[in-house]
Enzyme design. Structure first.
Site, PDB file in Angstrom:
ATOM      1  CD  GLU A   1      -3.079  -0.975   0.271  1.00  0.00           C
ATOM      2  OE1 GLU A   1      -3.019  -0.051  -0.560  1.00  0.00           O
ATOM      3  OE2 GLU A   1      -4.011  -1.782   0.316  1.00  0.00           O
ATOM      4  N   GLY A   2       1.954   1.232  -0.736  1.00  0.00           N
ATOM      5  CA  GLY A   2       2.873   2.365  -0.774  1.00  0.00           C
ATOM      6  C   GLY A   2       4.031   2.103   0.172  1.00  0.00           C
TER       7      GLY A   2
END
Length: 829
Positions: free
Chosen positions: A503-504
């Site tokens: 997620e990043g």
């Protein structure tokens, strides 16, 4: 003397006007009054007086008469601003436009309205949500044997999957009208947190269908037909979803994904000339991919024949593809750090899909990146923070108990000062992490999509989770490094980098997203200035830019005055809420907020587009913003919980640690600021009397550690949500029983050792001393039995798993060879 007094009065008035952000007419009136006073106080002569007043009226007219100001000042500045503004790609722009500005906007303002924060309703679960946690979630936790799942099976047992589907775990975020549970973000967070304390595989398997993926995207962007068909199937588990964005050549740089689709017409399921897309893709690292029946896919769409519009390069588009579609390859697995949740690659070659499989249909082609950015809050704000908090709560519960049960040198190891340091970090970080988890989930339930706040929560909770699990492993020592059913920390330790990566990735999130996105979205004027440069109507562009840029000038001047004054006074004269224990923290945070707002404008003004590439400076500014947010959440938690004074050591340690981190980030920013004159100004404004924020003291750390070492209401609140099985043979349950037995035994042993020092009894071991103390009536038989029970529980807790030399594999000559090579003639049996 009179002249100096006049200078001080002028400076005082100017400072007051700046501090309170007085509008231009008030500044004009103040200067006019000063000139009148000057005329009475000094004989300037007629010529000098005329010159002063002509200059005053000229400048006042320019700044107060809008047409003059726009023509003489705003127009050339707008022209320069357009040339100085760094180029922003379409994907970057869509990321900047995504989500909403929430409490981060207040922190950027330099004057956070604390009463606004404290007025937000306390997050609460509904009756139905509480029942779900007490019922199905507890039951599911009881079904999860993490050692068996990760060591033997490498997947969740089928009966577990059946239960997950039947009880609606995969449809928590889906509205009830489609057959889902319709739970709040807070409930979603609580479920994931509790599951994490039992099994990371179980938590991730439930997490993914409820995070960024088909269900979330369909709710916000799907057509009625798509929602009505897919959402009920997803809610019942008839479809297992995954979402494929990342590939070998494109991770964080999603704009460079090579996966592509061409708009065309082809035959589909017996129909001819069906308008659709011919797709080719290769994806990796896709959670639930190997078992998914419904694939959400991100790709670049091209329309060379202009079948759906004038544009050829349409942009990133999202589609839902059943995995049994011809040309789709899916099913192979990755093995992410001894986790057993399904994760793997997938690809497609010449896959034709009809246009109605695009999420939202033709109207949403090219809108994929915007859709993803707006929906990313779930994974960042809820699932991953909940996962990290669950792991940290488990570490706090078990490490505190183990520190009291494990004895060395006749002393619980948790009372050694070195171990106390680790326990203090575990307790303080967990307290702040849980506060941030709750407040961020509450923002989602209030209708916000806080893009910057979600990045803060994702980065800092996963990073602090890493600190907590490392400390827990250190305290447990050999207990933690030997894998087996009794090791309740090992898998969490191994799997910690997963949350940090997905997620990043955290490095990217810290260096480019938190401040890079936050500075534009959260700042009260920057985005308005940028939008004005892109306005096609020249008159409107000039009006909007004029309003924004002069508001921005006043904002900078005000924050400089505020930051300097608050720095000189330590913020002590500012009006803030809070009680005697927290009032000072609000003042310090207000001071740092003003300093942060000023530093932000200095960095953006002097570095401009270079700031995008000065990632370490951007990261430090993001660190300051993040610590302000984490402190805000912690103070909000304290207020919502009714100002429980027994929690003060946890509150004090976590806030003081965060404030010290923010101060260190300011120091790093100033010491590395390229413009040394500006760096000196920053140092004077931010630290006019030096740096006075200290890290938490040893005494405070001792108080925090003590809270983890024995049962109490504070410990229960801190570790609320940890699954503790009813089975007395379970390692977690044994540890809790051993903790209570150890505390009971300590007082008995104290009497025994006192008698030994007085030479009333002798013995070489604690067991011998206890037996003789019993025989001589120093302790009762019941007390002796309590010592026996405590020892048995302590031994059960300390002992680690052991296995046959071949770990249960069948014997072969190959297995015997290592022992023979070492000179051991005995067969390994």
């Amino acid at each position: 003397m009179a002249e100096w007094l006049s200078v001080l009065v002028v400076l005082g008035v100017a400072w007051a006007l700046a501090y309170w952000r007085a509008p231009m007419p008030v500044w004009t009136a103040a200067v006019a009054a000063g000139l009148v006073a000057l005329g009475f106080a000094a004989d300037l002569g007629r010529a000098a007086t005329v010159v002063l007043w002509v200059a005053f009226f000229t400048i006042a007219a320019i700044f107060n008469v809008a047409p003059l100001r726009r023509g003489l000042i705003a127009t050339p500045v707008l022209r320069w601003f357009r040339t100085a503004l760094p180029q922003v790609s379409q994907t970057e722009q869509e990321a900047l436009d995504a989500g909403t500005v929430w409490w981060d906007g207040e922190l950027f303002s330099g004057r956070p309205d604390w009463r606004k924060l404290l007025a937000l309703p306390k997050p609460e679960l509904s009756v139905e949500e509480k029942a779900f946690l007490a019922g199905p979630v507890e039951e599911l936790c009881g079904m999860l044997d993490d050692w068996k799942i990760t060591h033997d099976l490498y997947y969740l047992p089928l009966e577990v999957w059946k239960f997950i589907k039947e009880q609606g775990f995969v449809g928590m975020i889906i509205p009830k009208q489609y057959g889902g549970l319709g739970f709040s973000a807070l409930a979603h967070s609580e479920v994931i947190m509790k599951l994490t304390t039992r099994s990371g595989t179980g938590a991730v398997s439930v997490m993914v269908p409820n995070s960024l993926g088909p269900a979330e995207l369909l709710q916000h962007y799907g057509t009625d037909e798509q929602r009505n068909y897919y959402l009920p199937r997803l809610a019942k588990g008839l479809e297992i979803p995954c979402f494929a964005l990342t590939g070998p050549e494109a991770g964080s740089d999603a704009g460079s994904i090579p996966d592509a689709g061409i708009v065309c017409k082809d035959e589909f399921q017996g129909r001819k000339d069906v308008l659709g897309i011919r797709l080719n893709w290769e994806k990796r690292y896709i959670t639930l991919g190997p078992i998914a029946t419904l694939l959400g896919l991100a790709f670049k769409l091209y329309d060379p024949d202009h079948l759906i519009g004038e544009k050829e390069d349409i942009g990133i588009t999202l589609a839902l593809i059943p995995t049994d579609t011809p040309g789709v390859s899916i099913g192979r697995r990755h093995f992410p750090l001894n986790s057993a949740f399904f994760n793997g690659p997938n690809s497609g070659k010449d896959v034709f899909i009809p246009m109605e499989w695009v999420i939202g249909g033709v109207k949403q082609v090219g809108q994929g990146w915007r859709m993803l950015m707006n929906s990313l809050a779930a994974g960042r704000s809820i699932s991953l923070p909940a996962n990290s908090v669950g792991m940290s709560k488990l570490a706090a519960l078990t490490t505190g108990a183990y520190g009291r049960v494990r004895i060395q040198f006749r002393t619980p190891i948790g009372k050694f000062e070195g171990v106390e340091e680790a326990l203090a970090r575990i307790g303080g970080h967990t307290y702040m992490m849980d506060a941030a988890r709750i407040m961020t989930a509450a923002a989602i339930d209030l209708g916000e999509k806080p893009a910057v706040v979600s990045a803060i929560a994702k980065y800092h909770l996963t990073e602090r989770g890493r600190i907590v699990i490392n400390d827990a492993m250190d305290v447990h020592g050999g207990k933690a490094i030997c894998m087996g059913p009794k090791n309740y920390l090992g898998r969490a330790y191994q799997q910690t980098p997963i949350a940090i990566t997905v997620e990043g990735a955290n490095i990217l999130t810290r260096c480019m997203i938190i401040f890079g996105q936050g500075a534009i979205r959260g700042h009260p004027y920057i985005l308005h200035e940028i939008n004005a440069t892109r306005e096609t109507d020249p008159d409107k562009a000039l009006r909007d830019f004029d309003q924004a840029v002069f508001g921005h000038i006043g904002f900078v001047v005000s924050n400089a005055a505020r930051a300097l004054f608050l720095g000189l006074t330590g913020g002590r004269l500012t009006s803030v809420p809070g009680d005697a224990d927290t009032h000072r923290y609000y003042q310090q945070l207000t001071r740092l907020s003003a300093a942060f707002a000023f530093a932000t404008d200095m960095a953006m003004l002097l570095l401009g587009g270079q700031l995008k590439r000065k990632e370490k400076l951007s990261a430090r500014l993001g660190d300051i913003l993040s610590q302000l947010y984490l402190c805000s959440a912690t103070l909000k938690r304290y207020e919502d919980n009714g100002r429980q004074r027994a929690e003060l050591p946890l509150l004090d340690w976590s806030i003081q640690d965060a404030l010290f981190r923010a101060q260190s980030a300011f120091v790093g920013l100033i010491e590395n600021f390229p413009n040394r004159v500006a760096a000196l100004l920053l140092r004077v404004i931010v630290f006019p009397v030096g740096r006075h924020i200290c890290a938490p003291s040893d005494e405070l750390g001792h108080k925090v550690a003590s809270l983890l070492l024995e049962p109490s209401a504070v410990r229960e609140r801190l570790t609320a949500g940890v699954f503790i099985p009813a089975d007395p043979e379970d390692p977690i349950t044994q540890l809790e029983l051993a903790l209570r037995a150890a505390i009971d035994a300590e007082g008995i042993y104290a009497r025994i050792y006192a008698a030994a020092r007085q030479e009333c009894i002798t013995g070489r071991t604690p067991d011998e001393l206890a037996a003789r103390a019993r025989d001589q009536g120093i302790i009762t038989r019941d007390e002796f039995e309590a010592l026996v029970r405590a020892k048995a529980l302590r031994r059960a807790v300390i002992m680690v798993d052991d296995f046959p030399p071949d770990f249960g594999k069948e014997h072969s000559e190959q297995h015997d060879m290592p022992a023979q090579a070492l000179g051991n003639p005995r067969r390994m049996a």
